[in-house]
Design a protein around this motif. Structure first.
Motif, PDB file in Angstrom:
ATOM      1  N   PRO A 257      67.446 -54.344  69.756  1.00  0.00           N
ATOM      2  CA  PRO A 257      67.987 -53.091  70.299  1.00  0.00           C
ATOM      3  C   PRO A 257      67.677 -51.934  69.371  1.00  0.00           C
ATOM      4  N   HIS A 258      67.473 -50.744  69.940  1.00  0.00           N
ATOM      5  CA  HIS A 258      67.192 -49.550  69.137  1.00  0.00           C
ATOM      6  C   HIS A 258      68.515 -48.855  68.805  1.00  0.00           C
ATOM      7  N   LEU A 259      69.106 -49.233  67.699  1.00  0.00           N
ATOM      8  CA  LEU A 259      70.416 -48.696  67.334  1.00  0.00           C
ATOM      9  C   LEU A 259      70.334 -47.633  66.244  1.00  0.00           C
ATOM     10  N   ASP A 260      69.121 -47.183  65.913  1.00  0.00           N
ATOM     11  CA  ASP A 260      68.971 -46.240  64.800  1.00  0.00           C
ATOM     12  C   ASP A 260      68.532 -44.852  65.241  1.00  0.00           C
ATOM     13  N   ASP A 261      68.558 -44.570  66.554  1.00  0.00           N
ATOM     14  CA  ASP A 261      68.167 -43.261  67.068  1.00  0.00           C
ATOM     15  C   ASP A 261      69.395 -42.349  67.059  1.00  0.00           C
ATOM     16  N   GLU A 262      69.548 -41.555  65.985  1.00  0.00           N
ATOM     17  CA  GLU A 262      70.756 -40.741  65.819  1.00  0.00           C
ATOM     18  C   GLU A 262      70.867 -39.675  66.900  1.00  0.00           C
ATOM     19  N   GLU A 263      69.752 -39.082  67.294  1.00  0.00           N
ATOM     20  CA  GLU A 263      69.799 -38.033  68.315  1.00  0.00           C
ATOM     21  C   GLU A 263      70.312 -38.590  69.650  1.00  0.00           C
ATOM     22  N   ARG A 264      69.783 -39.742  70.053  1.00  0.00           N
ATOM     23  CA  ARG A 264      70.232 -40.366  71.301  1.00  0.00           C
ATOM     24  C   ARG A 264      71.686 -40.811  71.188  1.00  0.00           C
ATOM     25  N   LEU A 265      72.056 -41.359  70.047  1.00  0.00           N
ATOM     26  CA  LEU A 265      73.430 -41.812  69.838  1.00  0.00           C
ATOM     27  C   LEU A 265      74.409 -40.646  69.940  1.00  0.00           C
ATOM     28  N   ARG A 266      74.031 -39.504  69.384  1.00  0.00           N
ATOM     29  CA  ARG A 266      74.924 -38.348  69.445  1.00  0.00           C
ATOM     30  C   ARG A 266      75.183 -37.920  70.889  1.00  0.00           C
ATOM     31  N   VAL A 267      74.133 -37.928  71.698  1.00  0.00           N
ATOM     32  CA  VAL A 267      74.296 -37.564  73.115  1.00  0.00           C
ATOM     33  C   VAL A 267      75.269 -38.534  73.795  1.00  0.00           C
ATOM     34  N   LEU A 268      75.101 -39.824  73.554  1.00  0.00           N
ATOM     35  CA  LEU A 268      75.964 -40.820  74.189  1.00  0.00           C
ATOM     36  C   LEU A 268      77.394 -40.722  73.683  1.00  0.00           C
ATOM     37  N   VAL A 269      77.563 -40.434  72.390  1.00  0.00           N
ATOM     38  CA  VAL A 269      78.904 -40.279  71.826  1.00  0.00           C
ATOM     39  C   VAL A 269      79.607 -39.084  72.457  1.00  0.00           C
ATOM     40  N   MET A 315      87.260 -41.553  69.370  1.00  0.00           N
ATOM     41  CA  MET A 315      85.999 -41.021  69.880  1.00  0.00           C
ATOM     42  C   MET A 315      85.906 -39.510  69.677  1.00  0.00           C
ATOM     43  N   LYS A 316      87.020 -38.815  69.741  1.00  0.00           N
ATOM     44  CA  LYS A 316      87.020 -37.382  69.461  1.00  0.00           C
ATOM     45  C   LYS A 316      86.607 -37.122  68.019  1.00  0.00           C
ATOM     46  N   ARG A 317      87.120 -37.972  67.118  1.00  0.00           N
ATOM     47  CA  ARG A 317      86.754 -37.822  65.696  1.00  0.00           C
ATOM     48  C   ARG A 317      85.271 -38.115  65.479  1.00  0.00           C
ATOM     49  N   ILE A 318      84.744 -39.167  66.140  1.00  0.00           N
ATOM     50  CA  ILE A 318      83.324 -39.504  65.997  1.00  0.00           C
ATOM     51  C   ILE A 318      82.450 -38.376  66.542  1.00  0.00           C
ATOM     52  N   ALA A 319      82.851 -37.793  67.684  1.00  0.00           N
ATOM     53  CA  ALA A 319      82.065 -36.730  68.305  1.00  0.00           C
ATOM     54  C   ALA A 319      82.000 -35.489  67.422  1.00  0.00           C
ATOM     55  N   GLU A 320      83.004 -35.289  66.583  1.00  0.00           N
ATOM     56  CA  GLU A 320      83.054 -34.103  65.717  1.00  0.00           C
ATOM     57  C   GLU A 320      82.342 -34.319  64.379  1.00  0.00           C
ATOM     58  N   SER A 322      79.418 -34.530  61.790  1.00  0.00           N
ATOM     59  CA  SER A 322      78.089 -33.924  61.689  1.00  0.00           C
ATOM     60  C   SER A 322      77.025 -34.951  61.329  1.00  0.00           C
ATOM     61  N   ASP A 323      77.445 -36.051  60.714  1.00  0.00           N
ATOM     62  CA  ASP A 323      76.512 -37.098  60.278  1.00  0.00           C
ATOM     63  C   ASP A 323      76.970 -38.441  60.853  1.00  0.00           C
ATOM     64  N   LEU A 324      76.134 -39.045  61.697  1.00  0.00           N
ATOM     65  CA  LEU A 324      76.483 -40.311  62.337  1.00  0.00           C
ATOM     66  C   LEU A 324      75.877 -41.522  61.632  1.00  0.00           C
ATOM     67  N   SER A 325      75.431 -41.335  60.405  1.00  0.00           N
ATOM     68  CA  SER A 325      74.780 -42.447  59.698  1.00  0.00           C
ATOM     69  C   SER A 325      75.727 -43.622  59.499  1.00  0.00           C
ATOM     70  N   GLN A 326      77.019 -43.352  59.284  1.00  0.00           N
ATOM     71  CA  GLN A 326      77.983 -44.439  59.114  1.00  0.00           C
ATOM     72  C   GLN A 326      78.086 -45.252  60.409  1.00  0.00           C
TER      73      GLN A 326
END
Length: 592
Positions: A257-269, A315-320, A322-326
């Motif tokens: 699975p492609h789980l390292d695409d931060e841009e796509r992940l941000r949209v889904l989050v 999920m509100k906290r995750i959406a806010e 700035s860095d989704l690396s964690q």
């Protein structure tokens, strides 16, 4: 319907899509000539491969005839609305004469009297309890294995479709990852996999399957309130000819699975967080019920983590962030524990003719994902293995918290809307207990004969009632102008049930209502799923059915006194709604 009625319906259905053009002097016949339009479109694509791109460029990108509309919320909108309503009310009150006031008061008393009367429904046609079939049809299943993984096969008339499910246990996953599981489920089929990016993956899913999804599961044990199963359910379907393609997609999701695409992940989050937030105003009673049962059973606590207000806040906290690396580092850790064949069991529903082909494809799929198989120790020691039936060769691994101590808690979540969602949950008994059937009938009877009148007709709420499930008896109201008054209505409902002020006809109507749900049609795709997911056998369902038939007036009064009476119940209360000064002054409430 008669043949003439079907003809008229067909004509209306056919002409409705043409009405917009027809109303603006268009030719409705031209819009119905689909084949001609498709031929022209194909010819245009043949002559110009960039036909669509050129149209987008002409009509959208380079079109100067555009209007940009921006909308921003008014922070004081609710205050202004309340003030306007109050001013309008006072203006109308001041215009009333003494005679008008007396007339309104008298009509109010007349309405209250009419609402309190029992309506005579004897003139209406109705079913009788004796009309209900005494037994349920048996759903035969076969248990086997594929690549060492237990599989339940159920032969059904699925009309050429194959339905595949896989239950993956969470027992080996560290506790600190729990909050991330719903996010993992929502993104794992939308990030891309194998050689496919997320767009190509989506196209292949639409082309080859009827949908592929992953969802959290918290399943209460049918015999013990403090035992439950936790996991995620993989769900998909396809035409039998597309079975290899469907399993290939699942293989790619398991293996790469492609789980390292931060841009796509941000949209889904962002999408997921917004959907959860928007859902509160539409399904606030569900959030209130989930929260109110949180501290009553171990399963209730996990449901709140996965699908309650805790998950909305998370999920509100995750959406806010700035860095989704964690988050990106966390998802592969979850995948390692969930997409592990060692923690799986599968179910297949399809036609008898396709069952052998499906079994072969499932065996091949298990070989493809065998690299993910690894035996891991559960993070808890309190795991109980429960066998489906004595003859079956595999078990469900449940978490047992027999030392769990339920506690009472009252919680208010202040919300920016003018109505309340109210819930009170009471710990009772599991599915297999002899009193469970009586509580189910009592919930339906209280809803129809007492709570509907008090909460909706007199109180002005959109809806309200009681339900029994998961070992918890729950009262609720939906879009309710009242809060504390509704809690009083719940208690009056219990007093009404304890007093026995209901007739045999009321009991029979409640039984019919319960049986309408118990006997609701089950699609071939879902046959056998009660056994697969919950371990509830046909014999257990038949026992429950017989107890429903046997419920008496005395049983209902008895369970109301034993489980719902003050001093004999462990309950939780939750309100989602506007600020409430009465509750704020009460130290027994927690205001979030």
């Amino acid at each position: 319907m008669s043949g003439e009625t079907y003809l008229v319906y067909g004509e209306v259905y056919l002409l409705t899509p043409s009405s917009s053009s027809w109303n603006h002097d268009g030719d409705p016949v031209e819009l119905l000539q689909i084949n001609e339009s498709v031929s022209e479109f194909r010819q245009a694509l043949k002559e110009n491969p960039r036909f669509l791109q050129d149209k987008v460029k002409h009509y959208f990108k380079e079109n100067t005839h555009r209007l940009t509309l921006s909308m921003s919320p008014d922070e004081s909108y609710l205050e202004k609305q309340a003030q306007a309503e109050e001013e309008k009310l006072q203006k109308k009150i001041q215009a009333l004469s003494d005679g008008d006031r007396k007339e309104i008061y008298d009509k109010g008393l007349e309405l209250l009297d009419a609402q309190s009367k029992t309506q005579d429904a004897s003139c209406l046609p109705a079913l009788k309890v004796s009309d209900i079939e005494p037994t349920i049809p048996v759903t035969p299943v076969q248990i086997s294995t594929a690549g060492g993984v237990p599989v339940q096969y159920c032969e059904q008339p699925t009309n050429g479709l194959v339905y595949f499910r896989a239950m993956c246990s969470l027992n080996t996953m560290p506790e600190e990852l729990r909050l991330y599981v719903p996010l993992f489920c929502s993104v794992i089929t939308k990030m891309g996999c194998g050689a496919l990016d997320y767009r190509q993956q989506s196209q292949q899913m639409e082309l080859r399957t009827g949908g592929m999804s992953v969802s959290t599961q918290v399943i209460q044990d049918s015999t013990q309130l403090d035992m439950y199963e936790q996991g995620v359910l993989l769900n998909s379907s396809c035409l039998d000819r597309n079975l290899p393609h469907m399993f290939e997609l699942w293989s790619d999701i398991f293996n790469s699975p492609h789980l390292d695409d931060e841009e796509r992940l941000r949209v889904l989050v962002m999408m997921s967080a917004q959907e959860l937030a928007n859902g509160i105003s539409y399904s606030g009673h569900m959030y209130a019920m989930t929260r109110s049962s949180r501290h009553l059973t171990p399963a209730g606590d996990l449901r709140e983590t996965f699908s309650g207000m805790d998950q909305v806040k998370f999920m509100k906290r995750i959406a806010e962030m700035s860095d989704l690396s964690q988050v990106i580092r966390t998802l592969p850790r979850i995948k390692k524990h969930l997409l592990n064949p060692d923690n799986m069991r599968c179910a297949v529903n399809t036609t008898p003719q396709k069952m052998s082909d499906t079994a072969a494809q499932l065996e091949s799929f298990m070989k493809d994902v065998s690299e993910n198989r690894k035996e891991r120790k559960p993070v808890r020691s309190n795991i109980v293995e429960v066998r489906y039936q004595q003859a079956y060769s595999y078990v469900r691994k449940l978490i047992s918290e027999l030392n769990f101590s339920p506690c009472q808690m009252k919680t208010l979540f202040p919300m920016p809307f003018p109505v309340n969602f109210v819930s009170e949950s009471i710990r009772t008994v599991p599915f297999s207990h002899e009193d469970y059937a009586s509580l189910c009938v009592l919930a339906r009877m209280m809803t129809a004969k007492f709570l509907h009148g008090e909460i909706r007709e007199k109180g002005g709420a959109y809806g309200g009632g009681a339900r029994m499930g998961g070992g918890v008896f729950t009262f609720y109201s939906y879009r309710d102008p009242n809060s504390v008054q509704t809690l009083s209505a719940f208690r009056r409902g219990v007093d009404w049930a304890k007093s026995g002020q209901f007739t045999q006809q009321d009991i029979d109507e409640a039984k019919l209502s319960v049986f309408s749900a118990v006997d609701s049609p089950v699609a071939p795709s879902n046959k056998g799923m009660g056994l697969f997911l919950s371990g509830v056998t046909d014999e257990m369902k038949q026992s429950h059915r017989e107890r429903l038939f046997a419920v008496t007036h005395k049983n209902l009064v008895d369970v109301a006194e034993r489980y719902l009476g003050v001093g004999q119940r462990t309950c939780g209360v939750t309100i989602l709604g506007p600020e409430n000064d009465t509750i704020k002054k009460d130290p027994s409430w927690i205001v979030k």
